[in-house]
Design a protein around this motif. Structure first.
Motif, short mmCIF file in Angstrom:
data_model
loop_
_atom_site.label_atom_id
_atom_site.label_comp_id
_atom_site.label_asym_id
_atom_site.label_seq_id
_atom_site.Cartn_x
_atom_site.Cartn_y
_atom_site.Cartn_z
N ARG A 167 46.31 -0.51 -44.42
CA ARG A 167 46.16 0.45 -43.32
C ARG A 167 44.81 1.16 -43.41
NH1 ARG A 167 48.05 6.10 -42.69
NH2 ARG A 167 48.38 6.02 -44.94
N ARG A 168 44.40 1.54 -44.63
CA ARG A 168 43.14 2.24 -44.82
C ARG A 168 41.94 1.29 -44.74
NH1 ARG A 168 43.53 7.32 -48.06
NH2 ARG A 168 45.69 7.94 -47.99
N LEU A 169 42.10 0.07 -45.21
CA LEU A 169 41.00 -0.89 -45.21
C LEU A 169 40.57 -1.27 -43.79
CD1 LEU A 169 39.22 -2.37 -47.18
CD2 LEU A 169 40.88 -4.24 -47.20
N LYS A 170 41.50 -1.16 -42.83
CA LYS A 170 41.16 -1.46 -41.44
C LYS A 170 40.07 -0.53 -40.89
CE LYS A 170 45.63 -3.36 -40.22
NZ LYS A 170 46.86 -3.20 -39.42
N PHE A 171 39.92 0.64 -41.50
CA PHE A 171 38.93 1.61 -41.02
C PHE A 171 37.60 1.50 -41.75
CE2 PHE A 171 43.04 3.70 -40.15
CZ PHE A 171 42.92 3.81 -38.78
N PHE A 172 37.47 0.58 -42.70
CA PHE A 172 36.27 0.54 -43.53
C PHE A 172 34.98 0.38 -42.74
CE2 PHE A 172 33.17 -1.79 -46.14
CZ PHE A 172 32.93 -0.81 -47.08
N SER A 173 34.89 -0.63 -41.88
CA SER A 173 33.62 -0.85 -41.16
C SER A 173 33.32 0.28 -40.18
CB SER A 173 33.60 -2.20 -40.46
OG SER A 173 34.51 -2.21 -39.39
N ALA A 174 34.35 0.82 -39.54
CA ALA A 174 34.14 1.94 -38.63
C ALA A 174 33.72 3.19 -39.42
CB ALA A 174 35.41 2.22 -37.83
N ALA A 175 34.26 3.36 -40.61
CA ALA A 175 33.90 4.51 -41.45
C ALA A 175 32.45 4.41 -41.90
CB ALA A 175 34.83 4.59 -42.66
N ILE A 176 32.01 3.21 -42.29
CA ILE A 176 30.61 3.02 -42.69
C ILE A 176 29.69 3.34 -41.52
CG2 ILE A 176 28.91 1.29 -43.41
CD1 ILE A 176 30.75 2.21 -45.67
N ASP A 177 30.07 2.90 -40.34
CA ASP A 177 29.28 3.19 -39.14
C ASP A 177 29.23 4.70 -38.87
OD1 ASP A 177 27.79 2.33 -36.80
OD2 ASP A 177 29.56 2.96 -35.65
N ALA A 178 30.36 5.37 -39.04
CA ALA A 178 30.41 6.82 -38.83
C ALA A 178 29.54 7.55 -39.85
CB ALA A 178 31.85 7.32 -38.90
N ILE A 179 29.58 7.12 -41.10
CA ILE A 179 28.75 7.75 -42.13
C ILE A 179 27.28 7.59 -41.80
CG2 ILE A 179 28.04 7.61 -44.54
CD1 ILE A 179 30.97 6.83 -45.18
N ARG A 180 26.89 6.40 -41.39
CA ARG A 180 25.48 6.13 -41.08
C ARG A 180 24.98 6.92 -39.89
NH1 ARG A 180 25.80 -0.25 -41.66
NH2 ARG A 180 25.14 -0.43 -43.82
N ASN A 181 25.77 6.96 -38.82
CA ASN A 181 25.24 7.40 -37.53
C ASN A 181 25.71 8.75 -37.03
OD1 ASN A 181 23.78 4.96 -37.21
ND2 ASN A 181 25.71 3.95 -36.76
N CYS A 182 26.71 9.34 -37.64
CA CYS A 182 27.25 10.61 -37.13
C CYS A 182 26.26 11.74 -37.37
CB CYS A 182 28.57 10.93 -37.80
SG CYS A 182 29.38 12.34 -37.04
N THR A 183 26.00 12.49 -36.30
CA THR A 183 25.10 13.65 -36.41
C THR A 183 25.87 14.96 -36.30
OG1 THR A 183 24.64 13.55 -34.05
CG2 THR A 183 23.12 12.40 -35.52
N ASP A 184 27.16 14.88 -36.00
CA ASP A 184 27.99 16.08 -35.91
C ASP A 184 28.27 16.63 -37.30
OD1 ASP A 184 28.12 15.62 -33.19
OD2 ASP A 184 30.04 14.57 -33.30
N ALA A 185 28.38 17.94 -37.38
CA ALA A 185 28.66 18.58 -38.67
C ALA A 185 30.11 18.31 -39.07
CB ALA A 185 28.42 20.07 -38.57
N PRO A 186 30.33 17.89 -40.31
CA PRO A 186 31.69 17.67 -40.77
C PRO A 186 32.36 18.98 -41.16
CG PRO A 186 30.17 17.21 -42.53
CD PRO A 186 29.34 17.53 -41.31
N MET A 187 33.69 18.91 -41.34
CA MET A 187 34.39 20.05 -41.89
C MET A 187 34.11 20.06 -43.39
SD MET A 187 38.44 21.00 -41.74
CE MET A 187 38.96 19.76 -42.90
N VAL A 188 33.68 21.21 -43.92
CA VAL A 188 33.29 21.30 -45.33
C VAL A 188 34.28 22.22 -46.05
CG1 VAL A 188 31.45 21.90 -46.93
CG2 VAL A 188 30.88 21.03 -44.66
#
Length: 101
Positions: free
Chosen positions: A34-55
């Protein structure tokens, strides 16, 4: 040599991904898939997201910060990407990606 991706939000800092696979191997097979299905989308989000994350400061370790991004796959499925930063060394690790509640 450790695998990493560079993040736009963190000014092209390296985000190491080997912790993700160690964390993933601790899960049961169904949760792992279930978690592995999000791997490529997560890598893309890490690379390209400019929104501030919750810290959030890690409640179990005072020298760590946790960053959580809300992201969406191309299919429209919402999920969360979690990163960890060591405040002393400034090293950032991709920890997990899981479906949003």
């Amino acid at each position: 040599r450790q695998p990493y991706v560079r993040s736009i939000y963190f000014r092209q800092d390296k985000i190491f991904i080997n912790q993700y696979f160690e964390h993933l191997n601790q899960k049961n097979p169904a949760d792992r898939l279930r978690r592995l299905k999000f791997f490529s989308a997560a890598i893309d989000a890490i690379r390209n997201c400019t929104d501030a994350p919750m810290v959030v400061q890690n409640p179990s370790k005072a020298n760590e910060m946790l960053y959580k991004y809300n992201a969406v796959t191309k299919d429209g499925v919402r999920f969360v990407v979690q990163l960890r930063e060591n405040k002393i060394t400034k090293r950032k690790d991709f920890m997990s990606a899981f479906p949003a509640k």
